[in-house]
Write a protein that holds these residues in place. Structure first.
Motif, PDB file in Angstrom:
ATOM      1  N   ALA A 112       0.883  -1.166   0.000  1.00  0.00           N
ATOM      2  CA  ALA A 112       0.000   0.000   0.000  1.00  0.00           C
ATOM      3  C   ALA A 112       0.923   1.218   0.000  1.00  0.00           C
ATOM      4  N   ALA A 113       0.587   2.238  -0.791  1.00  0.00           N
ATOM      5  CA  ALA A 113       1.497   3.387  -0.899  1.00  0.00           C
ATOM      6  C   ALA A 113       0.710   4.683  -1.020  1.00  0.00           C
ATOM      7  N   GLY A 114       1.369   5.775  -0.670  1.00  0.00           N
ATOM      8  CA  GLY A 114       0.777   7.093  -0.846  1.00  0.00           C
ATOM      9  C   GLY A 114       1.137   7.621  -2.233  1.00  0.00           C
ATOM     10  N   TYR A 191       3.714   9.045   9.084  1.00  0.00           N
ATOM     11  CA  TYR A 191       3.636   9.398   7.667  1.00  0.00           C
ATOM     12  C   TYR A 191       4.605  10.551   7.418  1.00  0.00           C
ATOM     13  N   GLU A 192       4.860  10.845   6.148  1.00  0.00           N
ATOM     14  CA  GLU A 192       5.834  11.865   5.771  1.00  0.00           C
ATOM     15  C   GLU A 192       5.276  13.259   6.056  1.00  0.00           C
ATOM     16  N   VAL A 208       5.007   6.675  -2.365  1.00  0.00           N
ATOM     17  CA  VAL A 208       5.864   6.524  -1.179  1.00  0.00           C
ATOM     18  C   VAL A 208       5.266   5.483  -0.245  1.00  0.00           C
ATOM     19  N   GLY A 209       6.146   4.705   0.369  1.00  0.00           N
ATOM     20  CA  GLY A 209       5.687   3.694   1.316  1.00  0.00           C
ATOM     21  C   GLY A 209       6.791   3.280   2.257  1.00  0.00           C
ATOM     22  N   THR A 233      -3.254   3.905  -1.920  1.00  0.00           N
ATOM     23  CA  THR A 233      -4.387   3.883  -0.984  1.00  0.00           C
ATOM     24  C   THR A 233      -4.816   5.282  -0.563  1.00  0.00           C
ATOM     25  N   ASN A 234      -3.943   6.247  -0.792  1.00  0.00           N
ATOM     26  CA  ASN A 234      -4.223   7.646  -0.360  1.00  0.00           C
ATOM     27  C   ASN A 234      -3.257   8.534  -1.122  1.00  0.00           C
TER      28      ASN A 234
HETATM   29  N1  HPA Z   1       3.082   7.102   3.178  1.00  0.00           N
HETATM   30  C1  HPA Z   1       3.812   6.032   3.546  1.00  0.00           C
HETATM   31  N2  HPA Z   1       3.358   4.789   3.520  1.00  0.00           N
HETATM   32  C2  HPA Z   1       2.101   4.607   3.117  1.00  0.00           C
HETATM   33  C3  HPA Z   1       1.270   5.665   2.709  1.00  0.00           C
HETATM   34  C4  HPA Z   1       1.794   6.981   2.754  1.00  0.00           C
HETATM   35  O1  HPA Z   1       1.123   7.977   2.417  1.00  0.00           O
HETATM   36  N3  HPA Z   1       0.078   5.109   2.355  1.00  0.00           N
HETATM   37  C5  HPA Z   1       0.186   3.770   2.538  1.00  0.00           C
HETATM   38  N4  HPA Z   1       1.417   3.447   2.993  1.00  0.00           N
END
Ligand code: HPA
Length: 271
Positions: A112-114, A191-192, A208-209, A233-234
């Motif tokens: 899952a990543a932003g 989160y960042e 980013v993840g 995911t976002n």
């Molecule tokens: N940042 C880092 N990791 C994540 C994010 C994110 O926005 N969404 C899902 N994993």
């Protein structure tokens, strides 16, 4: 000693399975649904495997699931290990060494990543074309054993172009809308910041993840062909208009998981 520990873990699994899996899949947060699509399953809990690390994050089960998808024997990691849990990058790659001794040749990594790229939206699936390791920690630092791979592995093609091409064909056949891009690793667990995301964007990151890159580096070292997919995911901090929540990440990943499963099934049937 490391080699002997890995061998003990692998021998434990080999006693429980009837077919050697050529392909491994690491399932990211909320993407565990692929396991439901597997047939003839054998579940091996990490907790039973000698010398194996233990995971702690909600939403990450801790099992190897060995079975078939699209007629191919695969081993799925239901639950992975993260740097932010306190594992060293080397420790969190321990399962890959075990898979190498099981005979695994291909590695599919999911996460899952932003989304940083403004053309992306939550729910998108992104083929990982390349990576940026912003945490600068390398899983190969430390004791070296040439039985596993070269001391200075090449990273000119961290993600196999051959598998990417097959994945593109599979997506087109199924009408799955996919994106492509560069995945950046941030250590987490927070989160960042918005300034970090602006910096990552300027440096060429699309998503980013908090995972995947250690396993990508280690898989290449071990001689595996690696393929990666991120579920966006976002949108990342500063691009998103709402605050992040892990529940939302898991919810969107669960929703996208159906498409991802269909895609991976098609990919594996034409391997
Ligand atoms: N940042 C880092 N990791 C994540 C994010 C994110 O926005 N969404 C899902 N994993």
């Amino acid at each position: 000693m490391f080699y002997e520990n890995v061998k003990e873990s692998a021998d434990f699994i080999l006693e429980k399975i009837s077919e050697i899996p050529e392909t491994a899949i690491i399932l990211g947060s909320g993407l565990g649904g692929l396991v439901d699509a597997m047939e003839d399953k054998t579940i091996v809990p990490y907790a039973d495997i000698p010398n194996f690390p233990r995971s702690s994050v909600a939403g990450h089960a801790g099992n190897f699931v060995v079975g078939k998808i699209g007629g191919k024997a695969i081993i799925a990691m239901q639950g992975r290990f993260h740097f932010y849990e306190g594992f060293s990058a080397r420790e969190l790659c321990y399962p890959l060494y075990v898979m190498k001794l099981l005979g695994v040749k291909n590695l599919i990594v999911t996460n899952a990543a932003g989304g940083i790229n403004k053309d992306f939206k939550p729910g998108d699936l992104m083929i990982i074309d390349n990576y940026i390791n912003f945490i600068r920690v390398n899983p190969l630092i430390g004791e070296y054993d040439e039985r596993f791979g070269p001391r200075f592995p090449d990273m000119s093609e961290p993600y196999s172009s051959e598998i990417c091409e097959k994945a593109v064909k599979a997506a087109e056949k199924l009408g799955i809308d996919y994106k492509r891009g560069v995945y950046a690793l941030f250590n987490g667990p927070c989160y960042e910041s918005a300034a970090e995301i602006r910096a990552f964007s300027i440096l060429g990151a699309d998503a980013v993840g908090m995972s995947t890159i250690p396993e990508t580096i280690c898989g290449n070292f071990l001689g595996m062909k690696v393929f990666g997919v991120s579920c966006i995911t976002n949108m990342a901090t500063g691009i998103a208009t709402v605050k992040h929540s892990h529940e939302e990440v898991v919810r969107v990943a669960n929703e996208a998981s159906e498409n991802l499963c269909a895609w991976m099934k098609e990919l594996l049937s034409n391997w």
